[in-house]
Design a protein around this motif. Structure first.
Motif, PDB file in Angstrom:
ATOM      1  N   ASP A 140       0.827  -1.201   0.000  1.00 39.63           N
ATOM      2  CA  ASP A 140       0.000   0.000   0.000  1.00 39.63           C
ATOM      3  C   ASP A 140       0.863   1.254   0.000  1.00 39.63           C
ATOM      4  O   ASP A 140       1.994   1.240   0.482  1.00 39.63           O
ATOM      5  CB  ASP A 140      -0.921   0.036   1.230  1.00 39.63           C
ATOM      6  N   SER A 186       4.751  -4.278  -5.452  1.00 36.16           N
ATOM      7  CA  SER A 186       3.441  -4.801  -5.808  1.00 36.16           C
ATOM      8  C   SER A 186       3.486  -5.561  -7.129  1.00 36.16           C
ATOM      9  O   SER A 186       2.773  -6.556  -7.321  1.00 36.16           O
ATOM     10  CB  SER A 186       2.412  -3.666  -5.898  1.00 36.16           C
ATOM     11  N   LYS A 243       2.633  -9.573  -7.262  1.00 25.56           N
ATOM     12  CA  LYS A 243       1.507 -10.001  -8.085  1.00 25.56           C
ATOM     13  C   LYS A 243       1.945 -11.095  -9.043  1.00 25.56           C
ATOM     14  O   LYS A 243       1.229 -12.073  -9.280  1.00 25.56           O
ATOM     15  CB  LYS A 243       0.938  -8.816  -8.859  1.00 25.56           C
ATOM     16  N   ASP A 248      -2.898 -14.551  -4.586  1.00 28.07           N
ATOM     17  CA  ASP A 248      -4.028 -13.724  -5.003  1.00 28.07           C
ATOM     18  C   ASP A 248      -4.110 -12.514  -4.084  1.00 28.07           C
ATOM     19  O   ASP A 248      -4.097 -12.647  -2.862  1.00 28.07           O
ATOM     20  CB  ASP A 248      -5.314 -14.560  -4.903  1.00 28.07           C
ATOM     21  N   ARG A 249      -4.165 -11.311  -4.689  1.00 23.10           N
ATOM     22  CA  ARG A 249      -4.202 -10.097  -3.872  1.00 23.10           C
ATOM     23  C   ARG A 249      -5.442 -10.037  -2.985  1.00 23.10           C
ATOM     24  O   ARG A 249      -5.492  -9.274  -2.033  1.00 23.10           O
ATOM     25  CB  ARG A 249      -4.167  -8.862  -4.784  1.00 23.10           C
ATOM     26  N   SER A 250      -6.472 -10.838  -3.292  1.00 28.40           N
ATOM     27  CA  SER A 250      -7.675 -10.831  -2.455  1.00 28.40           C
ATOM     28  C   SER A 250      -7.468 -11.623  -1.172  1.00 28.40           C
ATOM     29  O   SER A 250      -8.285 -11.566  -0.257  1.00 28.40           O
ATOM     30  CB  SER A 250      -8.867 -11.416  -3.226  1.00 28.40           C
ATOM     31  N   THR A 251      -6.374 -12.382  -1.107  1.00 26.14           N
ATOM     32  CA  THR A 251      -6.070 -13.183   0.074  1.00 26.14           C
ATOM     33  C   THR A 251      -5.053 -12.444   0.937  1.00 26.14           C
ATOM     34  O   THR A 251      -4.014 -12.009   0.430  1.00 26.14           O
ATOM     35  CB  THR A 251      -5.490 -14.548  -0.333  1.00 26.14           C
ATOM     36  N   PRO A 252      -5.309 -12.289   2.241  1.00 29.77           N
ATOM     37  CA  PRO A 252      -4.337 -11.591   3.099  1.00 29.77           C
ATOM     38  C   PRO A 252      -2.987 -12.317   3.099  1.00 29.77           C
ATOM     39  O   PRO A 252      -2.939 -13.550   3.138  1.00 29.77           O
ATOM     40  CB  PRO A 252      -4.991 -11.656   4.487  1.00 29.77           C
ATOM     41  N   TYR A 253      -1.906 -11.562   3.041  1.00 27.37           N
ATOM     42  CA  TYR A 253      -0.594 -12.183   3.126  1.00 27.37           C
ATOM     43  C   TYR A 253       0.390 -11.241   3.812  1.00 27.37           C
ATOM     44  O   TYR A 253       0.273 -10.017   3.727  1.00 27.37           O
ATOM     45  CB  TYR A 253      -0.067 -12.603   1.751  1.00 27.37           C
TER      46      TYR A 253
END
Length: 212
Positions: free
Chosen positions: A81, A115, A119, A124-129
């Motif tokens: 971010d 980022s 990627k 998957d960016r929708s999964t927290p890591y």
């Protein structure tokens, strides 16, 4: 617990502000192409971002305190971010040019490289890591010992597993990436980030995913 004793004449402990210059020196010893501005930016990011938002652990030799390795953990949402207002203000004030230090071997929060490569490597960016930056002293035998690496990463991995989260590790050498395999990381995968400069990415999926 802020200290963990391990064999091989080394100890793992949580890092503080006083350790920031040594951790930056360790990173610059392990990779090339660091300008003075890049080093200043690293110090600022460690002090005002990594230590506040995540975890920083160091392994040091018992007898003389030599820094052997460091692990920088950034929780989900803080690795890629843009910087928050506080960090942005600090960077703008301390870096007169007003630009981020585009250092190829270290992840500044507002540097687009991070980022992009995450990627490309997954998850998957929708999964927290969690994002892990791991570095070992290239010329210290103990730094590459499996016991030292395991002890250094254990506190961060506990936090990751408590959240059933995925972790993406960035290492500055393929050898260090290989050392993470037995901890569940898969890879490593080389990513060229600048002429003559590469990092290695390896992913450790959430335990719930691995068990499925």
């Amino acid at each position: 617990m802020t200290s963990l004793e391990i064999p091989v004449r080394a100890a793992v402990r949580a890092a503080g502000l006083v350790d920031v210059p040594a951790v930056v020196r360790l990173i610059t010893r392990s990779s090339a192409g660091h300008s003075e501005q890049a080093q200043r930016a690293m110090r600022l990011v460690l002090a005002h971002h990594a230590l506040e938002k995540g975890q920083v652990w160091v392994a040091e030799r018992d007898d003389d305190g030599t820094l052997l390795a460091a692990a920088i953990w950034l929780p989900p949402g803080t690795g890629t971010d843009p910087p928050g207002p506080h960090l942005k203000s600090v960077l703008s004030r301390e870096l007169p040019t007003g630009r981020s230090a585009a250092d190829p071997a270290f992840c500044l929060p507002r540097h687009p490289f991070l980022s992009t490569v995450l990627k490309a490597a997954g998850p998957d960016r929708s999964t927290p890591y969690w994002t892990l930056v791991a570095v070992c002293a290239p010329d210290e035998t103990e730094a590459w010992d499996r016991t030292v690496v395991d002890g250094l990463l254990a506190p961060g991995l506990r936090a990751v597993d408590d959240q059933d989260a995925t972790a993406v590790a960035i290492t500055l050498s393929a050898r260090h990436g290989d050392q993470l395999r037995h901890l569940g990381f898969r890879g490593p995968r080389q990513v060229r980030v600048a002429p003559g400069a590469s990092v290695w990415l390896t992913t450790r999926h959430a335990l719930v995913e691995a068990a499925a």
